[in-house]
Design an enzyme around this catalytic site. Structure first.
Site, PDB file in Angstrom:
ATOM      1  CG  ASP A  80      37.240 109.593  37.729  1.00 10.89           C
ATOM      2  OD1 ASP A  80      36.083 109.634  38.413  1.00 10.89           O
ATOM      3  OD2 ASP A  80      37.920 109.428  36.937  1.00 10.89           O
ATOM      4  CG  ASP A  82      37.945 105.018  41.466  1.00 10.94           C
ATOM      5  OD1 ASP A  82      38.530 104.260  42.053  1.00 10.94           O
ATOM      6  OD2 ASP A  82      36.440 105.392  41.680  1.00 10.94           O
TER       7      ASP A  82
END
Length: 290
Positions: A80, A82
């Site tokens: 991922d 963020d």
């Protein structure tokens, strides 16, 4: 056979703590992967009270991860972006500039904790950015985005050992492509912010890439390598990461939301992204230079 790995901030892991746990669990000799930071030992069986031990070590600023010893080193990193590879949520930073930061941050927090549907929450937040000049994106990248420590070393070391690295984000290509290039990822997947006449339209391109897209990316990338999902190491912090974290051979919740930690076996709250290398058995002197 399982491996118990203890990870703390540099200088925070006391040898006495490692020896006490190793003796209590009847483990093998402790191997220090980084002095005063990370150590591991083998155990024949995982004690039934391991979760209680994890909680007590959290109070001491130490992460405890226990996993099968076989096949720890992975051929795919799927991460991922963020609040994982970077410290911020890009949409929140855009919202601050647009003057709607508080409204957007509240939606983001609830979505990442699994309280709101991801796609609906994304569209609601993006709509609040309508009319924002696209030039703001480069400004936010330069002035408001910082990288999670250890990310460059994680990517470089796994690539040096032959792994493929993929950045999969429910955020935006305008950020993910820059972050991916800086950190050296092989491939990037994210949503596209729509724009017209130099301003954001308040919408994103379809289909929206969320939880299912991350799972599909993991399956696609491991299949391309001729391997199964067990060959992947996945890392994330939000509810939309749970699918890939559960499917991967090693799924790590990094500084994750409470709802995510509740469903993940491997959790890192005190170490940085280099913890993912330690979990694969890399010693600090084996890290590749980014």
């Amino acid at each position: 056979m399982h491996i118990a790995t203890l990870v703390a901030a540099p200088g925070r892991l006391a040898p006495a703590m490692v020896e006490t746990l190793r003796n209590a669990w009847g483990g093998g000799d402790a191997v220090w992967l980084a002095p005063d930071e990370t150590a591991e030992f083998a155990v024949a069986e995982v004690p039934g009270h391991a979760e209680d031990v994890w909680r007590s070590l959290q109070d001491e600023g130490v992460d405890l991860c226990v996993q099968p010893a076989q096949g720890r080193r992975k051929q795919l990193l799927i991460a991922d972006m963020d609040s994982t590879m970077i410290r911020q949520e890009c949409i929140d930073e855009l919202a601050e500039v647009a003057g709607v930061g508080e409204r957007v941050r509240e939606i983001t927090a609830r979505a990442m904790n699994g309280e709101l549907d991801f796609e609906g929450a994304l569209l609601a937040r993006v709509a609040l950015l309508e009319g924002l000049p696209t030039t703001v994106i480069s400004e936010v990248l330069a002035e408001r985005i910082t990288y999670m420590p250890g990310g460059a070393a994680l990517v470089a070391t796994m690539k040096a050992d032959g792994a493929r690295t993929v950045l999969v984000s429910g955020g935006f290509t305008a950020f993910a492509e820059a972050v991916g290039a800086t950190l050296g990822f092989d491939r990037v997947q994210a949503n596209e912010l729509l724009e017209h006449d130099g301003a954001l339209t308040g919408d994103v391109a379809r289909p929206i890439l969320g939880r299912d897209a991350k799972v599909e990316a993991l399956r696609r990338e491991t299949a391309a390598l001729g391997l199964g999902p067990e060959a992947a190491l996945a890392v994330g912090d939000g509810a939309n990461d749970l699918g890939m974290l559960g499917l991967a051979g090693t799924g790590v919740a990094l500084h994750a939301k409470p709802a995510v930690q509740a469903e993940c076996r491997l959790r890192v709250n005190h170490g940085d992204l280099t913890a993912l290398l330690y979990l694969q058995g890399y010693a600090r002197d084996e890290f590749a230079t980014p």
